[in-house]
Write an enzyme that holds these catalytic residues in place. Structure first.
Site, PDB file in Angstrom:
ATOM      1  N   THR A 202     -21.833   6.720  -7.925  1.00 32.38           N
ATOM      2  CA  THR A 202     -21.540   5.924  -8.768  1.00 32.38           C
ATOM      3  C   THR A 202     -21.832   4.714  -9.003  1.00 32.38           C
ATOM      4  OG1 THR A 202     -19.283   3.868  -8.121  1.00 32.38           O
ATOM      5  CG2 THR A 202     -20.943   5.335  -6.516  1.00 32.38           C
ATOM      6  N   ARG A 203     -21.815   4.400 -10.401  1.00 30.15           N
ATOM      7  CA  ARG A 203     -21.734   2.942 -10.537  1.00 30.15           C
ATOM      8  C   ARG A 203     -20.599   2.028 -10.866  1.00 30.15           C
ATOM      9  NH1 ARG A 203     -20.105   3.891 -16.189  1.00 30.15           N
ATOM     10  NH2 ARG A 203     -19.277   6.246 -16.651  1.00 30.15           N
ATOM     11  N   HIS A 207     -12.952   1.479  -4.555  1.00 32.72           N
ATOM     12  CA  HIS A 207     -11.171   0.515  -4.543  1.00 32.72           C
ATOM     13  C   HIS A 207     -11.120   1.892  -3.244  1.00 32.72           C
ATOM     14  CE1 HIS A 207     -12.112  -2.152  -6.963  1.00 32.72           C
ATOM     15  NE2 HIS A 207     -12.961  -1.100  -8.049  1.00 32.72           N
ATOM     16  N   HIS A 210     -11.240   5.453  -4.432  1.00 29.88           N
ATOM     17  CA  HIS A 210     -12.675   6.480  -4.047  1.00 29.88           C
ATOM     18  C   HIS A 210     -13.020   6.533  -2.730  1.00 29.88           C
ATOM     19  CE1 HIS A 210     -13.390   3.648  -7.985  1.00 29.88           C
ATOM     20  NE2 HIS A 210     -13.528   4.872  -8.237  1.00 29.88           N
ATOM     21  N   ARG A 296     -12.756  12.836 -12.053  1.00 31.32           N
ATOM     22  CA  ARG A 296     -12.272  12.977 -13.409  1.00 31.32           C
ATOM     23  C   ARG A 296     -13.411  12.375 -14.456  1.00 31.32           C
ATOM     24  NH1 ARG A 296      -5.532  13.703 -14.169  1.00 31.32           N
ATOM     25  NH2 ARG A 296      -6.115  11.754 -14.988  1.00 31.32           N
TER      26      ARG A 296
END
Ligand SMILES: [Zn+2]
Length: 398
Positions: A202-203, A207, A210, A296
């Site tokens: 992740t970057r 939320h 996720h 996605r």
């Protein structure tokens, strides 16, 4: 059974079979630093600093250095190293022609970050390359507005290939307590008795969407390796310090500590979409993950890649060639009728029943200090983001 089971955990094989270690220590390191005084110097750009560190600790196994021509050409064209092993992104050291005038094949050179020597490299090859072709193949676009393409076009016109060693850590060793090497995470997973570990790249802050995806994946494996990228990103992305605080906040309050490990991935973002999804998966296999979450638009930017391209690209390889299992997820969101976080796969209701905020809406709300809806973001995370936003604004106005 407990103790016996732990001792029989066999970690997943690194990509190519051997975990690379190019760290030089002790008297050998001192001798190398001494020898380096006489060697030609090359200044590394931030992306090459990240690459050097990741090669050295084995995150890029089986690479032992920057790519030579055969591997480079093969990777650009076929997403495989010259020996056939899957590898989707070129890992190259680009230099300007004037900086490489006195460097010949067979020479040893010193790799610098500012005034600090980071490592040595034996230059096996020095060669030219076609940037436009690389852009078209790797980024699927030659548009200079793409940040990865822009960086490629701006870099030097020659590539130096050959094995490296690391003598000093790069200057940015932030988040040191989370900077676990692949050898370390492999030990950590084994100590916890985890056979199946899912990696999450992740970057962004986490939320609820996720969190849902991570926990859905965690239901079918033993552990979650939360592995945010903290290398170079583009200016619009939320700073790594703020993101790290938000991860710690959500892990403390909403995740079982014995099931999650937080580490940092010192790689630079390339924004190469589908090819970077394969690359991210292979790197996490080196860290010891058996599964990898691919959402996605993984590693995408703008409208350069189709929504599912980063998932579809996995079909181009046989599972055993990759050696890590991708887990594909849809976008998730909160549905008021379902009363839960769901996806288009699991919810039959209409869009007006869904809480959806765009990235721009989230940034606007944070800028106004407005709390994000709790069904979108945990309050503890929202608080960290609001404070991060304020600090950034004070910095720009100061
Ligand atoms: Zn619903």
């Amino acid at each position: 059974m407990g103790k016996g089971r732990r001792s029989t955990v066999t970690p997943i094989r690194p990509h190519g079979g051997t975990l690379v270690n190019r760290l030089v220590r002790g008297v050998l390191r001192e001798a190398a630093i001494e020898r380096a005084r006489e060697l030609p110097r090359i200044q590394l750009h931030p992306q090459s600093v990240s690459d050097l560190e990741l090669i050295a600790v084995g995150g890029f196994s089986p690479l032992t250095g920057f790519m030579g021509r055969a591997d480079y050409e093969s990777v650009v064209e076929t997403m495989r190293l010259a020996n056939g092993l899957v590898w989707s992104l070129p890992i190259t050291l680009a230099v300007r022609k004037d900086a490489a005038v006195n460097i010949g094949e067979g020479d040893e050179i010193a790799l610098y970050e500012g005034d600090c020597i980071l490592g040595l490299m034996t230059v096996e090859e020095k060669f030219g390359y076609d940037k436009v072709r690389e852009a078209g193949e790797v980024f699927r676009t030659t548009d200079e507005a793409h940040p990865g393409v822009a960086r490629l076009y701006a870099q030097g016109d020659l590539l130096l290939g050959g094995p490296i060693t690391l003598l000093n850590w790069p200057g940015d060793q932030s988040f040191s307590e989370f900077r676990h090497s692949p050898a370390q995470t492999r030990r950590m997973f084994a100590q916890r008795g985890w056979r199946r570990v899912v990696g999450f790249q992740t970057r962004s802050p986490i939320h609820r969407a996720h969190e849902y995806i991570q926990k859905a994946a965690l239901e079918i494996v033993d552990g979650l390796f939360l592995h945010p990228l903290v290398g170079e990103t583009r200016p619009g992305d939320i700073p790594a310090e703020v993101r790290m605080k938000s991860y710690q906040a959500i892990l403390r309050d909403y995740y079982p500590p014995e099931r999650v490990i937080l580490g940092v991935f010192p790689a630079a973002m390339r924004y190469a979409g589908p090819r970077e999804a394969i690359f991210h998966a292979l790197c996490r296999k080196n860290y010891g993950c058996t599964h990898f979450i691919v959402g996605r638009d993984h590693a995408g930017i703008g409208k350069y890649y189709g929504t599912y391209d980063a998932q579809l690209i996995f079909d181009e390889f046989r599972p055993e060639e990759l050696g890590i299992t991708p887990l594909f997820f849809e976008h998730a969101f909160f549905c008021r009728k379902c009363g839960a976080v769901v996806t288009a796969k699991t919810c039959p209701h209409d869009r007006e029943d869904h809480t959806y905020l765009s990235g721009t809406q989230v940034r606007d709300m944070l800028a106004r200090g407005q709390p994000l809806p709790p069904e979108f973001t945990r309050p503890e995370v929202a608080q960290v983001l609001i404070e991060g936003y304020r600090a950034a604004q004070e910095e720009t106005s100061a």
